[in-house]
Scaffold this motif. Structure first.
Motif, PDB file in Angstrom:
ATOM      1  N   GLN A  57       1.037  -9.742   1.708  1.00  0.00           N
ATOM      2  CA  GLN A  57       0.294  -8.761   2.485  1.00  0.00           C
ATOM      3  C   GLN A  57       0.319  -9.044   3.978  1.00  0.00           C
ATOM      4  N   GLU A  58       0.272 -10.351   4.393  1.00  0.00           N
ATOM      5  CA  GLU A  58       0.328 -10.646   5.829  1.00  0.00           C
ATOM      6  C   GLU A  58       1.627 -10.151   6.434  1.00  0.00           C
ATOM      7  N   ASP A  59       2.750 -10.431   5.776  1.00  0.00           N
ATOM      8  CA  ASP A  59       4.048 -10.019   6.316  1.00  0.00           C
ATOM      9  C   ASP A  59       4.170  -8.495   6.340  1.00  0.00           C
ATOM     10  N   ILE A  60       3.652  -7.859   5.313  1.00  0.00           N
ATOM     11  CA  ILE A  60       3.758  -6.398   5.240  1.00  0.00           C
ATOM     12  C   ILE A  60       2.957  -5.761   6.367  1.00  0.00           C
ATOM     13  N   GLN A  68      -0.688  -1.813  -1.488  1.00  0.00           N
ATOM     14  CA  GLN A  68      -0.440  -2.941  -2.382  1.00  0.00           C
ATOM     15  C   GLN A  68       0.838  -2.748  -3.194  1.00  0.00           C
ATOM     16  N   ASN A  69       1.340  -1.505  -3.226  1.00  0.00           N
ATOM     17  CA  ASN A  69       2.576  -1.230  -3.958  1.00  0.00           C
ATOM     18  C   ASN A  69       3.825  -1.572  -3.153  1.00  0.00           C
ATOM     19  N   VAL A  70       3.654  -1.900  -1.870  1.00  0.00           N
ATOM     20  CA  VAL A  70       4.803  -2.309  -1.053  1.00  0.00           C
ATOM     21  C   VAL A  70       5.109  -3.771  -1.350  1.00  0.00           C
ATOM     22  N   GLU A  71       6.351  -4.047  -1.709  1.00  0.00           N
ATOM     23  CA  GLU A  71       6.694  -5.383  -2.198  1.00  0.00           C
ATOM     24  C   GLU A  71       7.428  -6.243  -1.191  1.00  0.00           C
ATOM     25  N   THR A  72       8.114  -5.652  -0.214  1.00  0.00           N
ATOM     26  CA  THR A  72       8.917  -6.458   0.702  1.00  0.00           C
ATOM     27  C   THR A  72       8.672  -6.020   2.142  1.00  0.00           C
ATOM     28  N   LYS A  73       9.009  -6.944   3.070  1.00  0.00           N
ATOM     29  CA  LYS A  73       8.901  -6.622   4.492  1.00  0.00           C
ATOM     30  C   LYS A  73       9.858  -5.503   4.852  1.00  0.00           C
ATOM     31  N   GLU A  74      11.046  -5.555   4.254  1.00  0.00           N
ATOM     32  CA  GLU A  74      12.040  -4.534   4.561  1.00  0.00           C
ATOM     33  C   GLU A  74      11.526  -3.140   4.194  1.00  0.00           C
ATOM     34  N   GLU A  75      10.834  -3.063   3.093  1.00  0.00           N
ATOM     35  CA  GLU A  75      10.274  -1.780   2.664  1.00  0.00           C
ATOM     36  C   GLU A  75       9.212  -1.302   3.651  1.00  0.00           C
ATOM     37  N   ALA A  76       8.397  -2.239   4.153  1.00  0.00           N
ATOM     38  CA  ALA A  76       7.376  -1.881   5.124  1.00  0.00           C
ATOM     39  C   ALA A  76       8.000  -1.401   6.430  1.00  0.00           C
ATOM     40  N   CYS A  77       9.079  -2.028   6.825  1.00  0.00           N
ATOM     41  CA  CYS A  77       9.738  -1.641   8.075  1.00  0.00           C
ATOM     42  C   CYS A  77      10.304  -0.233   8.009  1.00  0.00           C
TER      43      CYS A  77
END
Length: 1448
Positions: free
Chosen positions: A794-797, A758-767
C-alpha cells in the motif's frame, strides 16, 4: 441590423464546424457523399466571407428578412453536416460500415454507384404502400442490442443539394444589397452612441421614494462623514431607467451652495480622461497666477487647490482604471476637505472600480406606496388621482404591479394611459407586453436595449437565452454555462482554453454589465436573477428564435416559423381545476399546427405538474429530432416526453430531474447519443446504466447529484476523454473494463474518486492511473476498503498515485500502510491544497502543517513546509495522533476556515491550546491568532482531549460542534444566534471557560443541559439574549452572595426550565431578574409545589401603570423583601412575574394553585394577577386545583385576558372550575379531566369569542350545554361521539360549526339512527374527520344530506369496509383515506360529481378505482401511496393526462 448580420455569420460558422477538422469530409468521401459535402462547404465559406466583410448597413427590413432566410438555411446545413458527423463517430466506435461503403480507391467509383443504386432502391421500396419486402414465415426473435441508426444516403444527399441550391441565390442577393449599402453610406453611428445629454437641471420637481437616499447623501456632504474627508467618490449604480440621474440632480441642486465649484458632466460612452479634463477645466474659474502653459490636469490642480469641489459624472458606461486615476489625480491634491465626486452608472463593475472605502449606493425599484404616487403623477399630473375615474383604479393597480417599481417604465406607460382615460384602453395596455408600449427612444425598453446593444455579440447571444427561463428564476452559473455548451455557443480562442472557462468568463461579464444580479444565502452557493424588465428585454431581442409559453400567452403569442428554442411553463394555477387544465392541454396540443417542431434545437420545461401533459407533449414533440439541449425542470420520464429519444443524434445537453416518486429511468438508447456533452441527473437512477455508456465519447459532464455510485458502473470509462467529473471509480469492479489504466487517458478530469484501491497489486498498475499528467484535476479521493485485509504494497501504491501540484481538494481514506507518501510529506508537492481530509490512516507520520505532530511517542516537525492555502482540514480516526502543537510562524493557517477532528482517541493537545494557563481568562489562555479566518470548528469523539478553545473564538460569524471532548463537556453546539451545551453533570464552575462570553453579545438563544450554575456576571454579558432554556440542573444560576445580585437585569423574553431540582423560592428569585420575560415554560420541576402571582400592593392603586413600570415595581418590591421571603412563602411557592403573556406548566406533580396571601399582598386569587396572559397550558399537574376549595366563592382561577387555554388533569374536586370570565377565549382544549367539572362554558359559547373546542376523556365537559340557545363555535374535536351526537348539542352548533373531528373513539362501532338524524342538524359543517376509530364499522348514513360538506377525512379506521351506500354529499370536494385496511373498493356511485381531490394512503385491500369514463369530471388531483396493488398503481398512471395531477 448589425445583430442580424452577426447572427447569420455565427450560424454559418457553426454549420462549418463539423467539417473544420477534415474528418467528416474524409469519411463522407468513402460513402459517395464527398461531392455533396464539398459543394455545401464551398457555399458556406462564401457566405461566411461575405458576411465577415460586411459593414453595418442602414435599417433595411428586406435585407433583414433575407438574412433570416440565410440563417435558416445555415441551420439546415448545420443539421445535415452534424448528422454526417454522428454516423462517422458510430462507424469509428464500432468498427462498422453501417453508413459508409467498404470501397477502395480503385473500385471506389463503381462500388459507389452500386451503393447509391442500392440505397435508392430501398428508398423507393419504402414509398410503396402496404407491401413488405418479404412474406417469409415468421421466425422467433432473439434478444438484440439496441439497434444502431442507419444513414439514408439518398435522403441526406438530396437535403444537401437542396440547401446548396437555395443558398446560392440568397447569398447573391444579400451580397448585392450589402454592396449597394456600402456605396450609399459612409458610416452609421451605433445606436448606443445616441445617448441624450443630461444636465444638472431638475426635470421632475418632486423626488418620489428616494428621500432616504437623498438625505443620506446630503447629510454626509454637509455635516457627515463625507465632509471630513479630503475626497470622496460616491457611485450610484442601478439598471437603466431606475432614477440614478434624477437622484443625482436633486443632490446637486440641494448641496451646490456648500461648494466653491460645482460641475456636471454627462460622460456616456466616451470616457477619455484628457477630453473630460478639457471639459471640466472650462467650468472652473481661473485663479490669479496660474500657469497658462501647464497641462490641463495641472491647471485643474491649481484652480481647485484651495476650493471645495463637487463633480458629478453622469452615465459612465465604461472606464479603464488607468484613465480613472488620471482624471482623479488633480482633485486628490487639493487642500480643502469635503471634495465630492458623484458617479452614476448602470454597471456594478464600474461602480466598484471608481468607488472609495466601500462607498456605493445601489438603487432598486421604488417601494409600492411611493411607486403608486409617482405613477399617479405620471398619469394624472398633480391633480387628485382617481377622483373622476374610480373605475380605472383596479386596472391601474394591476399595471403598477406589472411595472416592478421602475420610474422610467411608469413614465412610459403613464404617457399612454393619460391619452385615453377609458377602461377599455387601460385594459388593452394592461394586457400588452412592455416592449409593445414604447413611444420614443427615451422610453424604458429602448433605454435598456442601449445596454444590450453595447454588449459584444457573444454576450448578446448568451443573454438572449435567459428569455427561456421563467421570470425571477434563480440561475446557478453552472446551469446556464451548460446550456450554452449544449448550444455550442462557447468557443475557446486557443487550445489551452477550456470551454467551461469561456463560459465562466461570459457569465461573469454578464454579471459585470448588470444583466445578471448576484444573490447569496447563508451556506449556499450564490444564485443569480434577471430583473423583470431585463427579462422582458431578453424576450424582445430573442423573439425571432426563442419562445416561452405559459397558459396566459399560449393562444395570443405569435409564433414565427423561425423559432428554434422553446420553453413551456406549467404553474399550479394551470391544473387548479379541470376546465383550466383541459383548455391548456388543448392549446398545447394545437401547437404543432403553429410551431415548426422539427426545427427545435432547445426544449425546456418548468413547473411541478408537467406529468399531467405527458401524452400531449409526447405527440407534440414526436418530430423534434433536431434538439441540441433538453432541460427538464419537471418530473418527467424522458422516454415518455420524447418518444423518438433514440433519434436525437444532435443532442448535446440533457438535464432531468426525478419523478414525484423519486426515481429516474434513463433510456438504454442514451449510449447511442454520441454528441452528448452534458448528462445532468437530479435524483436517484433506478435503471441500470447501459453497458456501453462509454460510447459517449464527447461527454464532458456526467452529473448525478444524489448518487455518486452511478459513476462506478461506467465500463471502459477511458473512452470518455473529455470527462470532467468521475466521482467514483471502483477498481476491478468487474473482470474487464474497470482496470486502473482506464483512468490514464482522462486528462481533463476535474473531480476524481478512486475506490477499492486494495485491489491494486503492483506499483506499475498504480502508475497507469497517470494522475501526475492530469493538469486540470482539482478534487481527488483515494479510498481503500477498511474492512479488507491490509496489503503490504500500500505504501508504494500510494506513492505512485501522486497528483499534479495544482490539486485543490484531497481525501485519503482507509490507507493501511504506515508511511505518509513523500509528495504529501517530506517532499511536499501539493502545497496549493485548500481541502485535506485524512480518514482512517495508520501513518507513523503526518503531512506538514507547519507544526509538530506526536504519533506513537515520536515527534515530527516540518518547519519549512506547509499548506499555506489550506481552507478546510479534516482529521478523522487517526488512531496514532496524540499531540498537534504549533511550531511554525504566525500566519501559517492564514486561510483556514474549517477544522474537523473526529475519532482521534489518543489526541491530547491541539495547536491553539495551552493547558498550563487554563486558569487564566479565556482571551489570554488561547492563541487563536494562528487561525485568523477560522469560521467552523468540529471536534468529536476525542475523549482524551481535555481542553477545547473557548466558543466562539471571534465576534465574526462562526459555528462550532464539539462532542465527546473537553473536560466536563458532553456536547456543545454553536451557530448563528444559538448556543447549546450539555455538561455531563459538571459541577466545577470553571466549566464555563468553554464559552467566550465577551464574543457572545449577539447571542439570541442559549440552551443548557446538565451544566453547573452559570455566574450571573457571565449571563449579564449576553446583551442580545432573548431565549433561555435550562434543563437537568440543580440551580439555574450561581447567585452572588449578599445584595449584589440586585444589579442584574437580563433581556430574556422566553424561558424554559425543565427537569430541574430548583424550588419555587429559588425560581421566584431567578425570575425577578427578567423584566422583559413574556413567555415561560416549566416542565417536570417537582420541587415547585405552589403557584401564585407576584403582585405588590402598590399595583392595586395603580392599575393603569404600563407594563414596564409594573415590572419595575415588582422587581423592586421583590428585592426589598428578598431576605424575608422565607416568612412570606413556602420553599416550593413560585410567584410568577405579572407581565407574562404565555405560560406552559407541565408534569409538576405536586404543584397546586395558591390563594392570595392577604397579609403580605403576595399573589392574587389564582392567576388573576397575570393581566397580560394570552396563552396558558396546564398539563399533567394532578394537584393543580387541590387548594381551589379554599379560594373565595366568587374567585376565578384564570385571568379574563386569556385567548387560548389547554388543560389536562386526571384528579378532580367537588367544586366546579368556573370559566365564565374568559370572555376573550377563542381556543379551549381539555384532556383527561374525567373527574373535573367546568362551569360557565355555556355563556362562553353564546356570548364569548370561543371558536375552537377540543376535549378528550372529559365526559362532564358538556354538562349544562342544554341551556344554551346559540353558539359561535366553529371547530370541535372530540373522542366522545355519543355525547356530541345528541339533539341539544347538534341543535346548538347547527348554524356555526364548520369543522368536526371524531378522534380516537374506540367505543363506537356503529351509529344509531337517532345519532345519524341529529348529525343532519349540522347544516353549516364543511370539514368532517374520523381518525383512529378502530371499531367503527361504517360511516353514519345520511352524510349525503350535509349540503355544505367540502372535506371528508377517514384515517386509521381499520374496521370500515366501505363508504356510505347512499353516497356522499354533492358538495364534497376532497376525500382523504389513509390506513383504512378493510376498504376494498370505491364504486362510482359512492363518489360525488363535485369531487376534486382524492387521496388514498396505505389502504392495502383497495385494488382498483372506477374506470376512467366513470370518474368524476371535476376530479383534479389523485394521490395513491403505499399501495400493494400493482393494478391500482398502473390504473392511476394511465390517468395521467386525463386528471390534472396524479401521484402514484
Amino acid at each position: 441590423m448589425q445583430f442580424a448580420i452577426r447572427a447569420a455569420s455565427w450560424v454559418v460558422g457553426k454549420a462549418l464546424s463539423p467539417i473544420a477538422d477534415g474528418f467528416v469530409e474524409a469519411w463522407a468521401a468513402s460513402t459517395g457523399l464527398g461531392p455533396n459535402v464539398e459543394d455545401l462547404k464551398l457555399q458556406l465559406l462564401y457566405a461566411e466571407a461575405m458576411l465577415s466583410n460586411a459593414r453595418e448597413p442602414m435599417d433595411n427590413p428586406a435585407l433583414n428578412e433575407l438574412l433570416h432566410k440565410l440563417r435558416d438555411l445555415a441551420y439546415g446545413a448545420d443539421d445535415v453536416l452534424d448528422e454526417l458527423d454522428y454516423f462517422r463517430i458510430q462507424d469509428e466506435l464500432h468498427g462498422t460500415h453501417h453508413a459508409a461503403a467498404d470501397v477502395d480507391a480503385a473500385a471506389g467509383c463503381v462500388q459507389g454507384l452500386v451503393l447509391n443504386a442500392g440505397h435508392t432502391c430501398r428508398a423507393v421500396a419504402s414509398k410503396l404502400s402496404g407491401t413488405r419486402p418479404s412474406q417469409a414465415a415468421p421466425q422467433k426473435r432473439r434478444p438484440e442490442e439496441t439497434p444502431k441508426l442507419k444513414l439514408d444516403r439518398v435522403a441526406i444527399s438530396k437535403r444537401m443539394k437542396d440547401i446548396v441550391e437555395q443558398l446560392k441565390p440568397v447569398c447573391d442577393m444579400v451580397s448585392t444589397i450589402l454592396t449597394l449599402e456600402l456605396q450609399g453610406s459612409n458610416h452609421v453611428k451605433d445606436s448606443a452612441t445616441k445617448r441624450p445629454i443630461t444636465t444638472q437641471d431638475i426635470i421632475i420637481p418632486e423626488l418620489y421614494g428616494r428621500n432616504d437616499q437623498l438625505n443620506s447623501i446630503t447629510d454626509g456632504i454637509t455635516q457627515g462623514e463625507y465632509s471630513a474627508k479630503q475626497l470622496t467618490v460616491l457611485p450610484i449604480v442601478g439598471p437603466g431607467g431606475i432614477g440614478k440621474t434624477t437622484l443625482a440632480q436633486h443632490v446637486y441642486q440641494k448641496v451646490k451652495s456648500h461648494f466653491h465649484v460645482s460641475i456636471w458632466i454627462c460622460v456616456s460612452l466616451n470616457f477619455n480622461a484628457n477630453m473630460l479634463a478639457q471639459e471640466i477645466v472650462k467650468k472652473i474659474p481661473e485663479v490669479n497666477g496660474e500657469n497658462k502653459n501647464a497641462s490641463v490636469q495641472e491647471i485643474i490642480e491649481q484652480r481647485v487647490k484651495f476650493k471645495r469641489l463637487l463633480l458629478v459624472l453622469d452615465d459612465i458606461w465604461t472606464c479603464q482604471e488607468d484613465e480613472w486615476r488620471k482624471l482623479l489625480a488633480p482633485f486628490i491634491k487639493g487642500e480643502e476637505k469635503g471634495n465630492m465626486v458623484i458617479v452614476t452608472t448602470r454597471f456594478p463593475e464600474v461602480a466598484k472600480m471608481v468607488g472609495m472605502s466601500n462607498c456605493l449606493m445601489e438603487l432598486g425599484g421604488l417601494g409600492a406606496q411611493d411607486f403608486m404616487s409617482f405613477f399617479e403623477a405620471c398619469v394624472f399630473g398633480y391633480q387628485q388621482p382617481w377622483e373622476d375615474h374610480p373605475e380605472l383604479f383596479d386596472s391601474g393597480t394591476k399595471i403598477v404591479n406589472k411595472l416592478k417599481g421602475s420610474p422610467l417604465a411608469a413614465k412610459t406607460v403613464g404617457r399612454l394611459l393619460q391619452n385615453q382615460l377609458t377602461l377599455q384602453h387601460w385594459r388593452r395596455v394592461l394586457e400588452s407586453k412592455e416592449s409593445e408600449l414604447q413611444t420614443s427612444d427615451n422610453d424604458i425598453m429602448p433605454a435598456l436595449k442601449l445596454s444590450y446593444d453595447y454588449l459584444p455579440f457573444h454576450l448578446q447571444q448568451c443573454f438572449s437565452y435567459c428569455a427561456m427561463f421563467p421570470e425571477d428564476y434563480r440561475f446557478y452559473s453552472s446551469e446556464l454555462i451548460r446550456l450554452w455548451m449544449g448550444l455550442d455557443i462557447l468557443h475557446p480562442v486557443n487550445q489551452n482554453e477550456r470551454t467551461e472557462d469561456v463560459g465562466h468568463k461570459y457569465f461573469e461579464d454578464l454579471v459585470k454589465f448588470a444583466f445578471l444580479k448576484r444573490n447569496e444565502i447563508d451556506n449556499e452557493p450564490p444564485y443569480y436573477v434577471v430583473h423583470d424588465l431585463l427579462h422582458e428585454l431578453a424576450t424582445k431581442v430573442s423573439a425571432h428564435e426563442c419562445l416561452s409559453i405559459c397558459s396566459s400567452n399560449v393562444r395570443s403569442t405569435q409564433i414565427p416559423t423561425s423559432v428554434r428554442h422553446l420553453s413551456i411553463i406549467v404553474d399550479y394555477e394551470d391544473v387548479n381545476d379541470r376546465v383550466t387544465f383541459e383548455h391548456y392541454k388543448k392549446d398545447l396540443g394545437a401547437l404543432h399546427e403553429r410551431l415548426q417542431v422539427k426545427n427545435l434545437r432547445t426544449l425546456m420545461l418548468f413547473g411541478q405538474h408537467h406529468e399531467c401533459f405527458v401524452k400531449t407533449f409526447s405527440n407534440l414533440f414526436r418530430d423534434a429530432t433536431m434538439l441540441r439541449s433538453v432541460l427538464c425542470k419537471a418530473s418527467h420520464s424522458i422516454k415518455d416526453l420524447l418518444p423518438n429519444f433514440s433519434k436525437l443524434v444532435h443532442l448535446r445537453h440533457l438535464s432531468t430531474k426525478d419523478s414525484y416518486a423519486g426515481r429516474i429511468i434513463l433510456p438504454s438508447t442514451i449510449s447511442r447519443l454520441y454528441h452528448l456533452k452534458i448528462l445532468d441527473v437530479h435524483g436517484k437512477i433506478v435503471s441500470i446504466l447501459p453497458k456501453d455508456l462509454s460510447n459517449l465519447i464527447n461527454l464532458h459532464h456526467f452529473i448525478v447529484s444524489d448518487d455518486i455510485v452511478q459513476y462506478s458502473y461506467i465500463s471502459e470509462v477511458g473512452k470518455l476523454k473529455h470527462l470532467k467529473e468521475l466521482s467514483r471509480f471502483d477498481v476491478k469492479r468487474e473482470n474487464s473494463g474497470f482496470e486502473l489504466k482506464q483512468l490514464g487517458q482522462l486528462l481533463e478530469l476535474h473531480v476524481l474518486g478512486i475506490y477499492d484501491l486494495q485491489n491494486v497489486e503492483t506499483k506499475e498498475e498504480a502508475c497507469e492511473a497517470n494522475l501526475i499528467q492530469k493538469d486540470h484535476l482539482k478534487e481527488l479521493t483515494l479510498d481503500w476498503d477498511m474492512k479488507r485485509a491490509e496489503q503490504p504494497m500500500q505504501e508504494d501504491i500510494l506513492e505512485c498515485l501522486k497528483p499534479q501540484s495544482n490539486l485543490i481538494k484531497l481525501c485519503i481514506r482507509g490507507h493501511g500502510g504506515v508511511k505518509c507518501p513523500s509528495w504529501l510529506g517530506m517532499n511536499l508537492s501539493v502545497q496549493n491544497l485548500e481541502y485535506l481530509r485524512l480518514d482512517h490512516v495508520a501513518w507513523e507520520e503526518l503531512p506538514p502543517l507547519a507544526g509538530s505532530w506526536m504519533l506513537n511517542g515520536c515527534v515530527d516537525d516540518f518547519p519549512n513546509q506547509s499548506f499555506m492555502n489550506l481552507k478546510r482540514l479534516e482529521l478523522v480516526n487517526i488512531r496514532n495522533l496524540k499531540i498537534w502543537v504549533q511550531s511554525g510562524p504566525s500566519g501559517t493557517y492564514l486561510f483556514l476556515e474549517v477544522l474537523v477532528i473526529k475519532g482521534c482517541k489518543e489526541l491530547l493537545l491541539l495547536p491553539f491550546s495551552h493547558p498550563t494557563t487554563y486558569h487564566q481568562p479565556a482571551e489570554q489562555r488561547w492563541n487563536m491568532d494562528w487561525f485568523p479566518r477560522l469560521r467552523e470548528l468540529e471536534i468529536a469523539d476525542c475523549p482524551k482531549l481535555l481542553y477545547v478553545p473557548p466558543i466562539p473564538w471571534t465576534c465574526a460569524p462562526c459555528s462550532a460542534n464539539i462532542k465527546g471532548a473537553g473536560k466536563g463537556l458532553k456536547w456543545l453546539e454553536y451557530r448563528k444566534g444559538l448556543n447549546w451545551l450539555n455538561g455531563k453533570d459538571a459541577e466545577d464552575t470553571r466549566f464555563w471557560n468553554v464559552l467566550a462570553f465577551h464574543n457572545l453579545s449577539a447571542l439570541k438563544v442559549l440552551k443548557m443541559d446538565k451544566c453547573p450554575p452559570l455566574p450571573l456576571d457571565c449571563l449579564q454579558m449576553l446583551s442580545s439574549l432573548r431565549s433561555l432554556k435550562i434543563q437537568n440542573m440543580s440551580d439555574a444560576f450561581l447567585m452572588v452572595e449578599g445584595d449584589s445580585y440586585v444589579k442584574y437585569k437580563f433581556p430574556v423574553e422566553h424561558m424554559c426550565i425543565k427537569d430541574c431540582s430548583t424550588n419555587g423560592k429559588e425560581l421566584t428569585r431567578l425570575l425577578s431578574h427578567f423584566l422583559n420575560l413574556s413567555s415561560l415554560e416549566i416542565w417536570d420541576c417537582q420541587n415547585v409545589t405552589g403557584l401564585g402571582v407576584a403582585e405588590p400592593p402598590q399595583m392595586r392603586a395603580s392599575s393603569s401603570a404600563n407594563k414596564v413600570e409594573v415590572a419595575r415595581i415588582v422587581h423592586h418590591q421583590q428585592q426589598e423583601d428578598a431576605r424575608g421571603e422565607e416568612e412570606i412563602a413556602a420553599e416550593g411557592l413560585l410567584l410568577l412575574p405579572p407581565q407574562l403573556q404565555m405560560l406552559n406548566i407541565c408534569g409538576c406533580r405536586e404543584l397546586s394553585l395558591q390563594p392570595n396571601d392577604k397579609e403580605t399582598g403576595w399573589g392574587r386569587e389564582g392567576l388573576q394577577g397575570l393581566r397580560s396572559l394570552r396563552s396558558l397550558e396546564i398539563r399533567f399537574n394532578p394537584k393543580f386545583f387541590s387548594s381551589f376549595s379554599s379560594f373565595p366563592p366568587s374567585c376565578f382561577p384564570f385571568p379574563s385576558s386569556l385567548q387560548e387555554l389547554t388543560f389536562s388533569n386526571k384528579e378532580g374536586m367537588e367544586t366546579p372550575v368556573p370559566l365564565s370570565n374568559l370572555t376573550s377565549l377563542t381556543h379551549l382544549t381539555i384532556v383527561e379531566c374525567e373527574e373535573l367539572r367546568f362551569q360557565g362554558l355555556g355563556p362562553l359559547l353564546k356570548q364569548g369569542h370561543l371558536t375552537r373546542l377540543c376535549f378528550y376523556k372529559t365526559p362532564n365537559l358538556l354538562f349544562g350545554f342544554d341551556a344554551c340557545r346559540s353558539s359561535k363555535l366553529q371547530e370541535l374535536c372530540t373522542d366522545d361521539a355519543a355525547r356530541v351526537f345528541t339533539g341539544p348539542i347538534c341543535s346548538l352548533l347547527s348554524s356555526s360549526l364548520t369543522s368536526l373531528s371524531l378522534v380516537l373513539d374506540g367505543r363506537v362501532e356503529i351509529f344509531t339512527e337517532e345519532q345519524e338524524e341529529v348529525l343532519q342538524l349540522l347544516t353549516s359543517l364543511q370539514h368532517l374527520v374520523f381518525n383512529g376509530c378502530k371499531r367503527l364499522q361504517q360511516l353514519p348514513a345520511g352524510l349525503n344530506r350535509l349540503a355544505n360538506l367540502k372535506t371528508l377525512q377517514i384515517a386509521n379506521c381499520d374496521a370500515i369496509q366501505s363508504l356510505p351506500k347512499d353516497g356522499l354529499p354533492s358538495s364534497l370536494q376532497e376525500l382523504h383515506m389513509s390506513s383504512c385496511r378493510a376498504i376494498q373498493s370505491l364504486p362510482k356511485e359512492w363518489l360525488p360529481s363535485s369531487l376534486q381531490e382524492l387521496r388514498i394512503f396505505w389502504c392495502p385491500a383497495l385494488r382498483s378505482l372506477p374506470k376512467v369514463e366513470f370518474l368524476q369530471s371535476s376530479l383534479r388531483e389523485l394521490q395513491v401511496y403505499n399501495s400493494d396493488s400493482n393494478e391500482l398503481r398502473k390504473q392511476c398512471r394511465k390517468l395521467r393526462g386525463t386528471i390534472p395531477i396524479v401521484y402514484a
